[in-house]
Design a protein around this motif. Structure first.
Motif, PDB file in Angstrom:
ATOM      1  N   ARG A  32       0.889  -1.527   0.209  1.00  0.00           N
ATOM      2  CA  ARG A  32      -0.697   0.101  -0.195  1.00  0.00           C
ATOM      3  C   ARG A  32       0.855   1.339   0.423  1.00  0.00           C
ATOM      4  O   ARG A  32       0.387   1.933  -0.305  1.00  0.00           O
ATOM      5  CB  ARG A  32      -0.801   0.504   0.750  1.00  0.00           C
ATOM      6  N   ALA A  33       2.181   1.568   0.777  1.00  0.00           N
ATOM      7  CA  ALA A  33       2.816   2.149   1.099  1.00  0.00           C
ATOM      8  C   ALA A  33       3.605   2.570  -0.585  1.00  0.00           C
ATOM      9  O   ALA A  33       3.104   3.527  -0.862  1.00  0.00           O
ATOM     10  CB  ALA A  33       4.124   2.049   2.004  1.00  0.00           C
ATOM     11  N   ARG A  34       3.851   1.314  -1.149  1.00  0.00           N
ATOM     12  CA  ARG A  34       4.187   1.672  -3.007  1.00  0.00           C
ATOM     13  C   ARG A  34       3.079   2.032  -3.911  1.00  0.00           C
ATOM     14  O   ARG A  34       3.261   2.831  -4.428  1.00  0.00           O
ATOM     15  CB  ARG A  34       5.041   0.548  -3.160  1.00  0.00           C
ATOM     16  N   SER A  35       2.136   1.922  -3.233  1.00  0.00           N
ATOM     17  CA  SER A  35       0.997   2.480  -4.129  1.00  0.00           C
ATOM     18  C   SER A  35       0.752   3.604  -4.146  1.00  0.00           C
ATOM     19  O   SER A  35       0.388   4.282  -4.976  1.00  0.00           O
ATOM     20  CB  SER A  35      -0.694   1.896  -3.960  1.00  0.00           C
ATOM     21  N   LEU A  36       1.481   4.148  -2.472  1.00  0.00           N
ATOM     22  CA  LEU A  36       0.901   5.819  -2.398  1.00  0.00           C
ATOM     23  C   LEU A  36       1.230   6.676  -3.137  1.00  0.00           C
ATOM     24  O   LEU A  36       1.797   7.203  -3.931  1.00  0.00           O
ATOM     25  CB  LEU A  36       0.876   5.769  -0.839  1.00  0.00           C
ATOM     26  N   ALA A  37       3.015   5.434  -3.755  1.00  0.00           N
ATOM     27  CA  ALA A  37       4.164   6.418  -3.831  1.00  0.00           C
ATOM     28  C   ALA A  37       4.140   6.810  -5.265  1.00  0.00           C
ATOM     29  O   ALA A  37       4.123   8.002  -5.441  1.00  0.00           O
ATOM     30  CB  ALA A  37       5.530   5.767  -3.137  1.00  0.00           C
ATOM     31  N   VAL A  38       3.555   5.918  -5.707  1.00  0.00           N
ATOM     32  CA  VAL A  38       3.634   5.253  -7.329  1.00  0.00           C
ATOM     33  C   VAL A  38       2.314   6.703  -7.833  1.00  0.00           C
ATOM     34  O   VAL A  38       2.467   7.705  -8.259  1.00  0.00           O
ATOM     35  CB  VAL A  38       3.128   3.985  -7.608  1.00  0.00           C
ATOM     36  N   ALA A  39       0.983   6.283  -7.011  1.00  0.00           N
ATOM     37  CA  ALA A  39       0.003   7.839  -7.791  1.00  0.00           C
ATOM     38  C   ALA A  39       0.114   8.973  -6.857  1.00  0.00           C
ATOM     39  O   ALA A  39       0.789   9.931  -8.108  1.00  0.00           O
ATOM     40  CB  ALA A  39      -1.284   7.011  -6.451  1.00  0.00           C
ATOM     41  N   ARG A  40       1.417   9.032  -6.051  1.00  0.00           N
ATOM     42  CA  ARG A  40       1.724  10.976  -6.060  1.00  0.00           C
ATOM     43  C   ARG A  40       3.309  10.822  -6.921  1.00  0.00           C
ATOM     44  O   ARG A  40       3.142  11.868  -7.071  1.00  0.00           O
ATOM     45  CB  ARG A  40       2.423  10.669  -4.295  1.00  0.00           C
ATOM     46  N   ARG A  41       3.481  10.109  -7.207  1.00  0.00           N
ATOM     47  CA  ARG A  41       5.238  10.944  -8.766  1.00  0.00           C
ATOM     48  C   ARG A  41       4.706  10.688  -9.905  1.00  0.00           C
ATOM     49  O   ARG A  41       4.916  11.645 -10.281  1.00  0.00           O
ATOM     50  CB  ARG A  41       5.832   8.973  -8.664  1.00  0.00           C
ATOM     51  N   ALA A  42       3.448  10.225  -9.818  1.00  0.00           N
ATOM     52  CA  ALA A  42       2.378  10.310 -11.269  1.00  0.00           C
ATOM     53  C   ALA A  42       1.961  11.642 -10.879  1.00  0.00           C
ATOM     54  O   ALA A  42       2.828  12.197 -12.050  1.00  0.00           O
ATOM     55  CB  ALA A  42       0.996   9.252 -11.733  1.00  0.00           C
ATOM     56  N   VAL A  43       1.456  12.172 -10.534  1.00  0.00           N
ATOM     57  CA  VAL A  43       1.046  14.099 -10.403  1.00  0.00           C
ATOM     58  C   VAL A  43       2.305  14.886 -10.495  1.00  0.00           C
ATOM     59  O   VAL A  43       2.197  15.823 -11.080  1.00  0.00           O
ATOM     60  CB  VAL A  43      -0.281  13.966  -9.072  1.00  0.00           C
ATOM     61  N   GLU A  44       3.182  14.293  -9.390  1.00  0.00           N
ATOM     62  CA  GLU A  44       4.462  15.400 -10.079  1.00  0.00           C
ATOM     63  C   GLU A  44       5.184  14.971 -11.023  1.00  0.00           C
ATOM     64  O   GLU A  44       5.986  16.180 -11.101  1.00  0.00           O
ATOM     65  CB  GLU A  44       5.491  14.032  -8.538  1.00  0.00           C
ATOM     66  N   LEU A  45       4.851  13.955 -11.708  1.00  0.00           N
ATOM     67  CA  LEU A  45       5.609  13.526 -12.904  1.00  0.00           C
ATOM     68  C   LEU A  45       4.471  15.320 -14.406  1.00  0.00           C
ATOM     69  O   LEU A  45       4.862  15.064 -15.183  1.00  0.00           O
ATOM     70  CB  LEU A  45       5.703  12.241 -13.347  1.00  0.00           C
ATOM     71  N   GLY A  46       3.796  15.741 -13.805  1.00  0.00           N
ATOM     72  CA  GLY A  46       2.759  16.008 -14.988  1.00  0.00           C
ATOM     73  C   GLY A  46       1.329  15.279 -15.503  1.00  0.00           C
ATOM     74  O   GLY A  46       0.639  15.744 -16.007  1.00  0.00           O
ATOM     75  N   VAL A  47       1.165  14.011 -14.943  1.00  0.00           N
ATOM     76  CA  VAL A  47      -0.185  12.806 -14.904  1.00  0.00           C
ATOM     77  C   VAL A  47      -1.056  13.958 -13.920  1.00  0.00           C
ATOM     78  O   VAL A  47      -1.225  14.434 -13.149  1.00  0.00           O
ATOM     79  CB  VAL A  47      -0.198  12.096 -14.568  1.00  0.00           C
ATOM     80  N   THR A  48      -2.576  14.456 -15.427  1.00  0.00           N
ATOM     81  CA  THR A  48      -3.354  15.188 -14.427  1.00  0.00           C
ATOM     82  C   THR A  48      -4.651  14.322 -15.234  1.00  0.00           C
ATOM     83  O   THR A  48      -6.020  15.072 -14.603  1.00  0.00           O
ATOM     84  CB  THR A  48      -3.253  16.335 -15.796  1.00  0.00           C
ATOM     85  N   LEU A  49      -4.702  13.169 -15.036  1.00  0.00           N
ATOM     86  CA  LEU A  49      -5.757  12.773 -15.087  1.00  0.00           C
ATOM     87  C   LEU A  49      -5.775  11.311 -14.776  1.00  0.00           C
ATOM     88  O   LEU A  49      -4.448  10.098 -15.189  1.00  0.00           O
ATOM     89  CB  LEU A  49      -6.877  12.569 -16.648  1.00  0.00           C
ATOM     90  N   ILE A  50      -6.281  10.340 -13.705  1.00  0.00           N
ATOM     91  CA  ILE A  50      -6.624   9.522 -13.225  1.00  0.00           C
ATOM     92  C   ILE A  50      -7.021   8.508 -13.086  1.00  0.00           C
ATOM     93  O   ILE A  50      -8.832   8.960 -12.796  1.00  0.00           O
ATOM     94  CB  ILE A  50      -5.528   9.650 -11.498  1.00  0.00           C
ATOM     95  N   ASP A  51      -8.016   7.546 -13.713  1.00  0.00           N
ATOM     96  CA  ASP A  51      -8.667   6.380 -13.834  1.00  0.00           C
ATOM     97  C   ASP A  51      -8.495   5.500 -12.753  1.00  0.00           C
ATOM     98  O   ASP A  51      -7.760   4.899 -12.501  1.00  0.00           O
ATOM     99  CB  ASP A  51      -8.820   5.844 -15.204  1.00  0.00           C
ATOM    100  N   THR A  52     -10.423   5.153 -12.107  1.00  0.00           N
ATOM    101  CA  THR A  52      -9.999   4.085 -10.949  1.00  0.00           C
ATOM    102  C   THR A  52     -11.558   4.124 -11.379  1.00  0.00           C
ATOM    103  O   THR A  52     -12.501   4.546 -12.582  1.00  0.00           O
ATOM    104  CB  THR A  52     -10.095   4.644  -9.936  1.00  0.00           C
ATOM    105  N   ALA A  53     -12.268   3.249 -11.146  1.00  0.00           N
ATOM    106  CA  ALA A  53     -13.705   2.040 -10.887  1.00  0.00           C
ATOM    107  C   ALA A  53     -14.127   1.729  -9.688  1.00  0.00           C
ATOM    108  O   ALA A  53     -12.717   1.504  -8.819  1.00  0.00           O
ATOM    109  CB  ALA A  53     -13.533   1.408 -11.934  1.00  0.00           C
ATOM    110  N   HIS A  54     -15.413   1.514  -9.769  1.00  0.00           N
ATOM    111  CA  HIS A  54     -16.006   1.142  -8.404  1.00  0.00           C
ATOM    112  C   HIS A  54     -15.272  -0.252  -8.130  1.00  0.00           C
ATOM    113  O   HIS A  54     -15.283  -0.730  -7.329  1.00  0.00           O
ATOM    114  CB  HIS A  54     -17.579   1.356  -8.722  1.00  0.00           C
ATOM    115  N   LEU A  55     -15.070  -1.128  -9.751  1.00  0.00           N
ATOM    116  CA  LEU A  55     -15.049  -2.325  -9.214  1.00  0.00           C
ATOM    117  C   LEU A  55     -13.178  -2.606  -9.174  1.00  0.00           C
ATOM    118  O   LEU A  55     -13.378  -3.789  -8.670  1.00  0.00           O
ATOM    119  CB  LEU A  55     -14.922  -2.923 -10.742  1.00  0.00           C
ATOM    120  N   TYR A  56     -13.138  -2.311  -8.961  1.00  0.00           N
ATOM    121  CA  TYR A  56     -10.876  -2.247  -8.546  1.00  0.00           C
ATOM    122  C   TYR A  56     -11.492  -2.274  -6.789  1.00  0.00           C
ATOM    123  O   TYR A  56     -11.270  -0.976  -6.385  1.00  0.00           O
ATOM    124  CB  TYR A  56     -10.674  -0.937  -8.680  1.00  0.00           C
ATOM    125  N   GLY A  57     -11.496  -3.473  -6.001  1.00  0.00           N
ATOM    126  CA  GLY A  57     -11.710  -3.639  -4.706  1.00  0.00           C
ATOM    127  C   GLY A  57     -13.198  -2.878  -4.185  1.00  0.00           C
ATOM    128  O   GLY A  57     -13.035  -3.229  -3.356  1.00  0.00           O
TER     129      GLY A  57
END
Length: 274
Positions: A32-57
């Motif tokens: 989970r800690a790695r997941s949080l870090a990846v999500a934060r890094r995506a935004v740091e790198l300039g990503v401005t759209l993140i896709d998720t869904a109710h189905l995911y967990g």
């Protein structure tokens, strides 16, 4: 020159390489800690759209993104999907876009993402057991209530897209598509003609891009990876294309985002197009 941004629904400006959060582990501990870090890094790198869904967990992925990124920086668009539910009887996931289910999932998403409005909400799949007018009518009502900004669809045909557009404004379509798997080319063409954003899921064929001789050759010519070449080709292929590659690994994330800097020559693009 390939544009680096795309406007969705007339008012949502995003960079043309997004991030698919589906693969992020949501359990406790180091993963989970790695997941949080990846999500934060995506935004740091300039990503401005993140896709998720109710189905995911069952919403756990939405909660993870909120933990990682809330309060959200200006310009970050988190889009989620509804219309797939777990059966109370069997525990199996299946299509379920009945009005009550859609309303409940949207309300849960608002709570999990800690927002008052979901700026882009996509119907995960059209439910064949529920009239389309009821599915989209419910989402349209939620839009009128201010809970949804724009509506999108996922895994639709051209006919289904046309039928949906007669009922609501469609801002995005999310179908499976990549350089080596282009069965939804007619849907992409319809989206391009209508100015609808096209978000290909699985934008890189499962481990196959590097095995393709032409992709490997172009990658060698550019000093890039086959994955980067595959993503660069998508960006060059259509101005409404917005790939959402997903990963749980930091190195892969950085490789994917760097694909935006890879420029194909017309000759290279044509060779890959085949």
């Amino acid at each position: 020159m390939t544009s680096t941004t795309l406007r969705i629904g007339g008012d949502l400006d995003v960079h043309r390489l997004g991030f698919g959060a589906m693969r992020l582990p949501t359990g406790p501990g180091p993963d989970r800690a790695r997941s949080l870090a990846v999500a934060r890094r995506a935004v740091e790198l300039g990503v401005t759209l993140i896709d998720t869904a109710h189905l995911y967990g069952g919403g756990a992925n939405e909660e993870l993104l909120a933990e990682a990124l809330h309060p959200y920086p200006d310009g970050l668009l988190i889009t989620t999907k509804v219309g797939v539910a777990r059966s109370a009887d069997t525990g199996e996931w299946g299509l379920d876009a009945r009005p009550a289910v859609l309303r409940e999932q949207v309300d849960l998403a608002l709570r999990r993402l800690r927002v008052e409005r979901i700026e882009l909400l996509q119907l995960h799949r059209i439910d064949p057991e529920t009239p389309l007018a009821e599915q989209l009518g419910t989402l349209g009502e939620l839009q009128s209530e201010g809970k949804i900004g724009h509506l999108g669809l996922s895994e639709v045909t051209v006919d289904e897209l046309n039928e949906a557009r007669a009922l609501v404004d469609v801002a995005s379509v999310q179908n499976g598509y990549n350089l080596l798997e282009r069965e939804h080319e007619p849907v992409l063409a319809a989206c391009e003609a209508a100015g609808i954003a096209f978000l290909p899921w699985r934008p890189v064929a499962h481990g196959d891009a590097g095995a393709n001789a032409e992709v490997a050759a172009v990658a060698a010519e550019l000093g890039a990876t086959p994955t980067q070449v595959s993503l660069a080709w998508l960006l060059a292929h259509s101005p409404v294309m917005l790939p959402i590659p997903g990963t749980a690994r930091m190195a892969h994330l950085e490789e994917n985002v760097a694909a935006a800097e890879v420029t194909l020559s017309q000759e290279q693009y044509d060779r890959l197009k085949g």
